[in-house]
Design a protein around this motif. Structure first.
Motif, PDB file in Angstrom:
ATOM      1  N   ILE A 134       1.765  -3.457  -7.482  1.00 18.09           N
ATOM      2  CA  ILE A 134       1.483  -2.458  -6.445  1.00 18.09           C
ATOM      3  C   ILE A 134       0.429  -1.446  -6.891  1.00 18.09           C
ATOM      4  CG2 ILE A 134       3.463  -1.025  -7.172  1.00 18.09           C
ATOM      5  CD1 ILE A 134       3.886  -0.424  -4.141  1.00 18.09           C
ATOM      6  N   PHE A 135      -0.395  -1.037  -5.952  1.00 24.73           N
ATOM      7  CA  PHE A 135      -1.447  -0.031  -6.172  1.00 24.73           C
ATOM      8  C   PHE A 135      -1.333   1.045  -5.107  1.00 24.73           C
ATOM      9  CE2 PHE A 135      -4.682  -1.913  -9.093  1.00 24.73           C
ATOM     10  CZ  PHE A 135      -4.124  -3.175  -9.258  1.00 24.73           C
ATOM     11  N   LEU A 136      -1.720   2.287  -5.452  1.00 25.31           N
ATOM     12  CA  LEU A 136      -1.889   3.312  -4.431  1.00 25.31           C
ATOM     13  C   LEU A 136      -3.229   4.008  -4.631  1.00 25.31           C
ATOM     14  CD1 LEU A 136      -1.470   6.453  -5.560  1.00 25.31           C
ATOM     15  CD2 LEU A 136       0.919   5.860  -5.448  1.00 25.31           C
ATOM     16  N   GLU A 157       5.399   9.857  -4.258  1.00 27.37           N
ATOM     17  CA  GLU A 157       3.951   9.778  -4.427  1.00 27.37           C
ATOM     18  C   GLU A 157       3.393   8.619  -3.590  1.00 27.37           C
ATOM     19  OE1 GLU A 157       2.794  10.116  -8.545  1.00 27.37           O
ATOM     20  OE2 GLU A 157       0.702   9.761  -8.025  1.00 27.37           O
ATOM     21  N   LEU A 158       4.182   7.589  -3.488  1.00 29.39           N
ATOM     22  CA  LEU A 158       3.798   6.448  -2.649  1.00 29.39           C
ATOM     23  C   LEU A 158       3.803   6.852  -1.171  1.00 29.39           C
ATOM     24  CD1 LEU A 158       3.102   3.423  -2.906  1.00 29.39           C
ATOM     25  CD2 LEU A 158       5.552   2.937  -2.921  1.00 29.39           C
ATOM     26  N   TYR A 159       4.817   7.632  -0.784  1.00 30.69           N
ATOM     27  CA  TYR A 159       4.907   8.083   0.621  1.00 30.69           C
ATOM     28  C   TYR A 159       3.676   8.895   1.036  1.00 30.69           C
ATOM     29  CZ  TYR A 159      10.035   7.158   0.556  1.00 30.69           C
ATOM     30  OH  TYR A 159      11.283   6.596   0.471  1.00 30.69           O
ATOM     31  N   THR A 160       3.119   9.653   0.076  1.00 28.97           N
ATOM     32  CA  THR A 160       1.997  10.548   0.415  1.00 28.97           C
ATOM     33  C   THR A 160       0.638   9.971   0.005  1.00 28.97           C
ATOM     34  OG1 THR A 160       2.371  11.728  -1.656  1.00 28.97           O
ATOM     35  CG2 THR A 160       3.403  12.661   0.309  1.00 28.97           C
ATOM     36  N   ALA A 161       0.610   8.683  -0.326  1.00 19.98           N
ATOM     37  CA  ALA A 161      -0.671   8.053  -0.678  1.00 19.98           C
ATOM     38  C   ALA A 161      -1.551   7.951   0.560  1.00 19.98           C
ATOM     39  CB  ALA A 161      -0.412   6.664  -1.258  1.00 19.98           C
ATOM     40  N   ASP A 162      -2.875   7.910   0.335  1.00 23.75           N
ATOM     41  CA  ASP A 162      -3.804   7.661   1.447  1.00 23.75           C
ATOM     42  C   ASP A 162      -3.799   6.173   1.799  1.00 23.75           C
ATOM     43  OD1 ASP A 162      -4.584  10.338   1.315  1.00 23.75           O
ATOM     44  OD2 ASP A 162      -6.153   9.903  -0.158  1.00 23.75           O
ATOM     45  N   GLU A 163      -3.622   5.344   0.754  1.00 25.65           N
ATOM     46  CA  GLU A 163      -3.629   3.896   0.939  1.00 25.65           C
ATOM     47  C   GLU A 163      -2.700   3.278  -0.098  1.00 25.65           C
ATOM     48  OE1 GLU A 163      -7.568   2.131   0.789  1.00 25.65           O
ATOM     49  OE2 GLU A 163      -8.507   4.052   1.246  1.00 25.65           O
ATOM     50  N   ALA A 164      -2.222   2.082   0.192  1.00 27.40           N
ATOM     51  CA  ALA A 164      -1.439   1.331  -0.797  1.00 27.40           C
ATOM     52  C   ALA A 164      -1.620  -0.150  -0.514  1.00 27.40           C
ATOM     53  CB  ALA A 164       0.036   1.721  -0.723  1.00 27.40           C
ATOM     54  N   PHE A 165      -1.536  -0.935  -1.581  1.00 26.09           N
ATOM     55  CA  PHE A 165      -1.632  -2.392  -1.379  1.00 26.09           C
ATOM     56  C   PHE A 165      -0.929  -3.156  -2.492  1.00 26.09           C
ATOM     57  CE2 PHE A 165      -5.573  -0.996  -3.487  1.00 26.09           C
ATOM     58  CZ  PHE A 165      -5.730  -1.887  -4.532  1.00 26.09           C
ATOM     59  N   PHE A 166      -0.597  -4.417  -2.179  1.00 31.72           N
ATOM     60  CA  PHE A 166       0.029  -5.321  -3.143  1.00 31.72           C
ATOM     61  C   PHE A 166      -1.006  -6.303  -3.656  1.00 31.72           C
ATOM     62  CE2 PHE A 166       4.039  -4.887  -0.411  1.00 31.72           C
ATOM     63  CZ  PHE A 166       4.691  -4.068  -1.319  1.00 31.72           C
ATOM     64  N   THR A 167      -0.822  -6.774  -4.898  1.00 29.59           N
ATOM     65  CA  THR A 167      -1.653  -7.863  -5.414  1.00 29.59           C
ATOM     66  C   THR A 167      -0.766  -8.956  -5.991  1.00 29.59           C
ATOM     67  OG1 THR A 167      -1.797  -6.921  -7.650  1.00 29.59           O
ATOM     68  CG2 THR A 167      -3.530  -6.283  -6.090  1.00 29.59           C
ATOM     69  N   GLY A 168      -1.196 -10.187  -5.820  1.00 26.92           N
ATOM     70  CA  GLY A 168      -0.477 -11.320  -6.399  1.00 26.92           C
ATOM     71  C   GLY A 168      -1.217 -12.600  -6.081  1.00 26.92           C
ATOM     72  N   THR A 169      -0.915 -13.645  -6.833  1.00 32.43           N
ATOM     73  CA  THR A 169      -1.577 -14.929  -6.569  1.00 32.43           C
ATOM     74  C   THR A 169      -1.259 -15.393  -5.153  1.00 32.43           C
ATOM     75  OG1 THR A 169      -1.484 -15.507  -8.885  1.00 32.43           O
ATOM     76  CG2 THR A 169      -1.723 -17.330  -7.327  1.00 32.43           C
ATOM     77  N   ALA A 170       0.022 -15.373  -4.803  1.00 30.67           N
ATOM     78  CA  ALA A 170       0.405 -15.820  -3.459  1.00 30.67           C
ATOM     79  C   ALA A 170      -0.055 -14.799  -2.417  1.00 30.67           C
ATOM     80  CB  ALA A 170       1.912 -16.046  -3.391  1.00 30.67           C
ATOM     81  N   ALA A 171       0.184 -13.514  -2.665  1.00 30.32           N
ATOM     82  CA  ALA A 171      -0.109 -12.455  -1.679  1.00 30.32           C
ATOM     83  C   ALA A 171      -1.576 -12.030  -1.673  1.00 30.32           C
ATOM     84  CB  ALA A 171       0.766 -11.241  -1.961  1.00 30.32           C
ATOM     85  N   GLU A 172      -2.336 -12.426  -2.700  1.00 28.21           N
ATOM     86  CA  GLU A 172      -3.748 -12.023  -2.874  1.00 28.21           C
ATOM     87  C   GLU A 172      -3.828 -10.483  -2.820  1.00 28.21           C
ATOM     88  OE1 GLU A 172      -4.789 -14.882   0.231  1.00 28.21           O
ATOM     89  OE2 GLU A 172      -5.925 -16.004  -1.260  1.00 28.21           O
ATOM     90  N   VAL A 173      -4.582  -9.912  -1.860  1.00 26.95           N
ATOM     91  CA  VAL A 173      -4.579  -8.445  -1.734  1.00 26.95           C
ATOM     92  C   VAL A 173      -4.057  -8.137  -0.333  1.00 26.95           C
ATOM     93  CG1 VAL A 173      -5.969  -6.327  -1.767  1.00 26.95           C
ATOM     94  CG2 VAL A 173      -6.550  -8.228  -3.310  1.00 26.95           C
ATOM     95  N   THR A 174      -2.843  -7.607  -0.267  1.00 31.11           N
ATOM     96  CA  THR A 174      -2.215  -7.347   1.032  1.00 31.11           C
ATOM     97  C   THR A 174      -1.988  -5.841   1.216  1.00 31.11           C
ATOM     98  OG1 THR A 174      -1.094  -9.498   1.004  1.00 31.11           O
ATOM     99  CG2 THR A 174      -0.203  -7.849   2.498  1.00 31.11           C
ATOM    100  N   PRO A 175      -2.597  -5.241   2.254  1.00 28.90           N
ATOM    101  CA  PRO A 175      -2.395  -3.808   2.485  1.00 28.90           C
ATOM    102  C   PRO A 175      -0.951  -3.487   2.880  1.00 28.90           C
ATOM    103  CG  PRO A 175      -4.227  -4.692   3.810  1.00 28.90           C
ATOM    104  CD  PRO A 175      -3.492  -5.862   3.255  1.00 28.90           C
ATOM    105  N   ILE A 176      -0.507  -2.286   2.497  1.00 25.89           N
ATOM    106  CA  ILE A 176       0.819  -1.800   2.896  1.00 25.89           C
ATOM    107  C   ILE A 176       0.587  -0.718   3.947  1.00 25.89           C
ATOM    108  CG2 ILE A 176       2.957  -0.707   2.085  1.00 25.89           C
ATOM    109  CD1 ILE A 176       2.127  -1.607  -0.790  1.00 25.89           C
ATOM    110  N   ARG A 177       1.134  -0.915   5.128  1.00 24.06           N
ATOM    111  CA  ARG A 177       0.878   0.110   6.152  1.00 24.06           C
ATOM    112  C   ARG A 177       2.047   1.074   6.335  1.00 24.06           C
ATOM    113  NH1 ARG A 177       3.099  -1.852  11.268  1.00 24.06           N
ATOM    114  NH2 ARG A 177       3.276  -4.108  11.115  1.00 24.06           N
TER     115      ARG A 177
END
Ligand code: PPE
Length: 291
Positions: free
Chosen positions: A199-201, A244-264
């Motif tokens: 996970i990234f934010l 901190e995740l709740y107040t992020a401007d953006e967040a996304f997941f990374t993985g081989t299967a998920a590639e780069v998937t935004p979290i809305r």
């Protein structure tokens, strides 16, 4: 999803898909003593295909065996070669590749050091892990009530099959509650990773991802960290909390299967504008260009 293809590589030979079987008394089926990899092969130019970061995946596969204490009886060159042969033998231009090593049939009981270690490499067709819509518009995540493994409870740097019961519990819990993916906290309460993704934010232009403590060292994660740094972003690998995740401007997941998937959304709170943000978009676009 159909897993049916033509061939599977098993214990050194390519065999028909139907014949790649295992006995019900195999140790791994009882105790989770298996480890695996997940690798993607993409169609590139001139009708050719390319396996994404094969060497790194095979290295982690070997590491998993070392960590479990049932090391692979093949060299990295042999495993890389076998992976490419599986893709060719199945005429797949794009696929998901699943190497798996498991402790097989022999004695019953936890301590069965003489049971054989068997190895397979299979390939299958696998589209967007969290849906095409998820990749485009982002997904709704929920923090699971199941904590991620403590580093002294499970070996989190390996893809040991038994570790994944924790992920299955979390994923089933949030899916049943109507969400798309489970975020898990570590045993101290900090954000760790998702059931099958890192996970990234993003906040104020700074990108954060969790350090390599309780998480799987994701190969997609490392690609995104490199891409972001190349593009001049400040990337911090440091612990962050759920708020901190709740107040992020953006967040996304990374993985081989998920590639780069935004979290809305996380826990019913909209992240940023509720649409994939600009930095997430840039990371996604660059990643897809690279692959
Ligand atoms: N964390 C976990 C727990 C995990 O399983 C994965 C991959 C990652 C992070 C991302 O790692 P990487 O693929 O190297 O970027 N999850 C695999 C299995 C998914 C499944 O449902 O099976 C995958 O993406 O292949």
């Amino acid at each position: 999803m159909s897993l049916k293809t033509k061939k599977i590589w098993m214990d050194g030979a390519m065999i028909p898909w139907e014949e790649a079987k295992v006995h019900v008394l195999a140790h791994a089926l009882h105790y989770g003593t298996a480890y695996f990899e997940g690798i993607r092969c993409y169609a590139v130019t001139n009708g050719r295909s390319a396996v994404f970061r094969l060497q790194e995946h095979i290295r982690r596969f070997i590491d998993s065996g070392q960590i479990l204490g049932f090391p692979l009886p093949y060299s990295s060159a042999q495993l890389e070669q076998a992976t490419l042969e599986v893709v060719r033998a199945n005429d797949l231009k794009e696929c998901y590749i699943r190497p798996l090593a498991f402790v097989g049939l022999g004695d019953m009981g936890l301590y069965s050091p003489d049971n054989p270690l068997q190895v397979i490499i299979a390939a299958c067709r696998w589209g967007a892990y969290l849906g095409e819509e998820g990749i485009r518009d982002g997904i709704r995540a929920k923090v699971s009530s199941y904590a991620r493994h403590h580093v002294n409870v499970m070996m989190t740097k390996s893809k040991i099959a038994g570790n994944y019961v924790n992920s299955v519990l979390a994923k089933n819990e949030v899916k049943k509650a109507g969400y798309d993916e489970a975020i898990m906290l570590d045993t101290e309460g900090y954000v760790s990773e998702a059931s099958g993704e890192n996970i990234f934010l993003v906040r104020d232009g700074v990108i954060k991802t969790t350090p390599l403590n309780s998480i799987l060292p994701g190969i997609t994660r490392s690609s995104i960290v490199s891409i972001a740094r190349d593009r001049g972003y400040h990337v911090k690998e440091e612990r962050f909390t759920r708020d901190e995740l709740y107040t992020a401007d953006e967040a996304f997941f990374t993985g081989t299967a998920a590639e780069v998937t935004p979290i809305r959304e996380v826990d019913d709170r909209r992240i940023g504008s509720g649409r994939p943000g600009p930095i997430t978009g840039e990371m996604q676009e660059t990643f897809f260009k690279v692959i």
